[in-house]
Design a protein around this motif. Structure first.
Motif, PDB file in Angstrom:
ATOM      1  N   LEU A  13     -12.685 -65.986  96.722  1.00 35.82           N
ATOM      2  CA  LEU A  13     -11.982 -66.795  95.734  1.00 35.82           C
ATOM      3  C   LEU A  13     -12.429 -68.251  95.821  1.00 35.82           C
ATOM      4  O   LEU A  13     -12.706 -68.891  94.802  1.00 35.82           O
ATOM      5  CB  LEU A  13     -10.466 -66.694  95.950  1.00 35.82           C
ATOM      6  N   GLY A  14     -12.515 -68.775  97.032  1.00 34.39           N
ATOM      7  CA  GLY A  14     -12.963 -70.153  97.230  1.00 34.39           C
ATOM      8  C   GLY A  14     -14.374 -70.374  96.715  1.00 34.39           C
ATOM      9  O   GLY A  14     -14.659 -71.389  96.060  1.00 34.39           O
ATOM     10  N   ASN A  15     -15.260 -69.426  96.997  1.00 39.13           N
ATOM     11  CA  ASN A  15     -16.639 -69.531  96.505  1.00 39.13           C
ATOM     12  C   ASN A  15     -16.695 -69.501  94.977  1.00 39.13           C
ATOM     13  O   ASN A  15     -17.466 -70.242  94.360  1.00 39.13           O
ATOM     14  CB  ASN A  15     -17.510 -68.404  97.078  1.00 39.13           C
ATOM     15  N   ASP A  16     -15.856 -68.667  94.388  1.00 38.77           N
ATOM     16  CA  ASP A  16     -15.824 -68.584  92.928  1.00 38.77           C
ATOM     17  C   ASP A  16     -15.281 -69.869  92.300  1.00 38.77           C
ATOM     18  O   ASP A  16     -15.776 -70.328  91.267  1.00 38.77           O
ATOM     19  CB  ASP A  16     -14.992 -67.383  92.477  1.00 38.77           C
ATOM     20  N   ILE A  17     -14.280 -70.458  92.928  1.00 35.27           N
ATOM     21  CA  ILE A  17     -13.741 -71.727  92.422  1.00 35.27           C
ATOM     22  C   ILE A  17     -14.790 -72.825  92.542  1.00 35.27           C
ATOM     23  O   ILE A  17     -14.980 -73.630  91.628  1.00 35.27           O
ATOM     24  CB  ILE A  17     -12.440 -72.101  93.165  1.00 35.27           C
ATOM     25  N   ARG A  18     -15.498 -72.844  93.659  1.00 36.80           N
ATOM     26  CA  ARG A  18     -16.566 -73.832  93.846  1.00 36.80           C
ATOM     27  C   ARG A  18     -17.642 -73.658  92.782  1.00 36.80           C
ATOM     28  O   ARG A  18     -18.097 -74.627  92.166  1.00 36.80           O
ATOM     29  CB  ARG A  18     -17.165 -73.711  95.237  1.00 36.80           C
ATOM     30  N   ALA A  19     -18.046 -72.420  92.542  1.00 37.94           N
ATOM     31  CA  ALA A  19     -19.072 -72.147  91.530  1.00 37.94           C
ATOM     32  C   ALA A  19     -18.605 -72.592  90.140  1.00 37.94           C
ATOM     33  O   ALA A  19     -19.375 -73.188  89.380  1.00 37.94           O
ATOM     34  CB  ALA A  19     -19.436 -70.668  91.531  1.00 37.94           C
ATOM     35  N   ALA A  20     -17.340 -72.331  89.819  1.00 43.25           N
ATOM     36  CA  ALA A  20     -16.799 -72.731  88.517  1.00 43.25           C
ATOM     37  C   ALA A  20     -16.788 -74.257  88.394  1.00 43.25           C
ATOM     38  O   ALA A  20     -17.119 -74.813  87.339  1.00 43.25           O
ATOM     39  CB  ALA A  20     -15.390 -72.179  88.334  1.00 43.25           C
ATOM     40  N   ARG A  21     -16.425 -74.931  89.475  1.00 44.27           N
ATOM     41  CA  ARG A  21     -16.414 -76.395  89.472  1.00 44.27           C
ATOM     42  C   ARG A  21     -17.815 -76.950  89.269  1.00 44.27           C
ATOM     43  O   ARG A  21     -18.037 -77.850  88.447  1.00 44.27           O
ATOM     44  CB  ARG A  21     -15.812 -76.924  90.781  1.00 44.27           C
ATOM     45  N   LEU A  22     -18.777 -76.395  89.991  1.00 42.71           N
ATOM     46  CA  LEU A  22     -20.153 -76.874  89.888  1.00 42.71           C
ATOM     47  C   LEU A  22     -20.757 -76.592  88.513  1.00 42.71           C
ATOM     48  O   LEU A  22     -21.489 -77.420  87.975  1.00 42.71           O
ATOM     49  CB  LEU A  22     -21.012 -76.251  90.994  1.00 42.71           C
ATOM     50  N   ARG A  23     -20.457 -75.440  87.942  1.00 39.51           N
ATOM     51  CA  ARG A  23     -20.952 -75.125  86.599  1.00 39.51           C
ATOM     52  C   ARG A  23     -20.445 -76.111  85.561  1.00 39.51           C
ATOM     53  O   ARG A  23     -21.112 -76.389  84.568  1.00 39.51           O
ATOM     54  CB  ARG A  23     -20.549 -73.717  86.193  1.00 39.51           C
ATOM     55  N   ARG A  24     -19.247 -76.605  85.794  1.00 39.71           N
ATOM     56  CA  ARG A  24     -18.665 -77.570  84.870  1.00 39.71           C
ATOM     57  C   ARG A  24     -19.105 -78.998  85.167  1.00 39.71           C
ATOM     58  O   ARG A  24     -18.768 -79.925  84.432  1.00 39.71           O
ATOM     59  CB  ARG A  24     -17.132 -77.473  84.909  1.00 39.71           C
ATOM     60  N   GLY A  25     -19.807 -79.178  86.279  1.00 41.99           N
ATOM     61  CA  GLY A  25     -20.289 -80.509  86.664  1.00 41.99           C
ATOM     62  C   GLY A  25     -19.177 -81.452  87.085  1.00 41.99           C
ATOM     63  O   GLY A  25     -19.252 -82.657  86.859  1.00 41.99           O
ATOM     64  N   VAL A  26     -18.151 -80.902  87.732  1.00 42.98           N
ATOM     65  CA  VAL A  26     -16.999 -81.696  88.151  1.00 42.98           C
ATOM     66  C   VAL A  26     -17.095 -81.939  89.660  1.00 42.98           C
ATOM     67  O   VAL A  26     -17.276 -80.999  90.435  1.00 42.98           O
ATOM     68  CB  VAL A  26     -15.676 -80.962  87.820  1.00 42.98           C
ATOM     69  N   ALA A  27     -16.951 -83.191  90.056  1.00 43.37           N
ATOM     70  CA  ALA A  27     -16.968 -83.536  91.481  1.00 43.37           C
ATOM     71  C   ALA A  27     -15.639 -83.146  92.120  1.00 43.37           C
ATOM     72  O   ALA A  27     -14.608 -83.034  91.433  1.00 43.37           O
ATOM     73  CB  ALA A  27     -17.199 -85.031  91.653  1.00 43.37           C
TER      74      ALA A  27
END
Length: 125
Positions: A13-27
């Motif tokens: 779940l944490g990895n998926d949230i990180r991936a979603a954040r990075l795809r959106r370009g959000v720090a």
């Protein structure tokens, strides 16, 4: 602390949230501000830390535009085991409030002792 399966699921779940954040370009810092939490909580969430509150997870999902995924997490319509067990037990009938009230009034009018009477407004005497 916790089963290996739970730990593995939280890490995913944490990895998926990180991936979603990075795809959106959000720090991390920006996501923390949007979710109303600290950057360290975001980092802990992305690492699969079980100590992060579910409310924080919900706010992060709102900020990422993924909150509907949380509501689908435990969809009882897709709970095969629960549905099978409920089917084995058959339908269960309960008594309505009106039926209980009618029954109590009938008992009290027959003089079967002094039982509490339930008031339709919710007060008991």
């Amino acid at each position: 602390m916790g089963s290996p399966k739970a730990k593995q699921a939280l890490e995913r779940l944490g990895n998926d949230i990180r991936a979603a954040r990075l795809r959106r370009g959000v720090a991390v810092a920006d996501l923390a501000v949007r979710a109303g939490t600290s950057p360290s909580s975001i980092s802990r969430l992305e690492k699969g830390d079980s100590g992060v509150a579910i409310g924080t997870l919900a706010e992060v999902l709102v900020a990422l535009g993924l909150i509907e995924r949380l509501t689908d997490l435990v969809d009882v319509r897709k709970d095969d085991l629960g549905l099978a067990l409920a089917g084995e037990r058959g339908p269960r009938r309960g008594r309505t409030f009106a039926a209980r009230l009618k029954s109590q009034k009938a008992k009290s009018s027959k003089g079967e002792g002094q039982q509490d009477i339930i008031d339709p407004d919710g007060a008991a005497f």
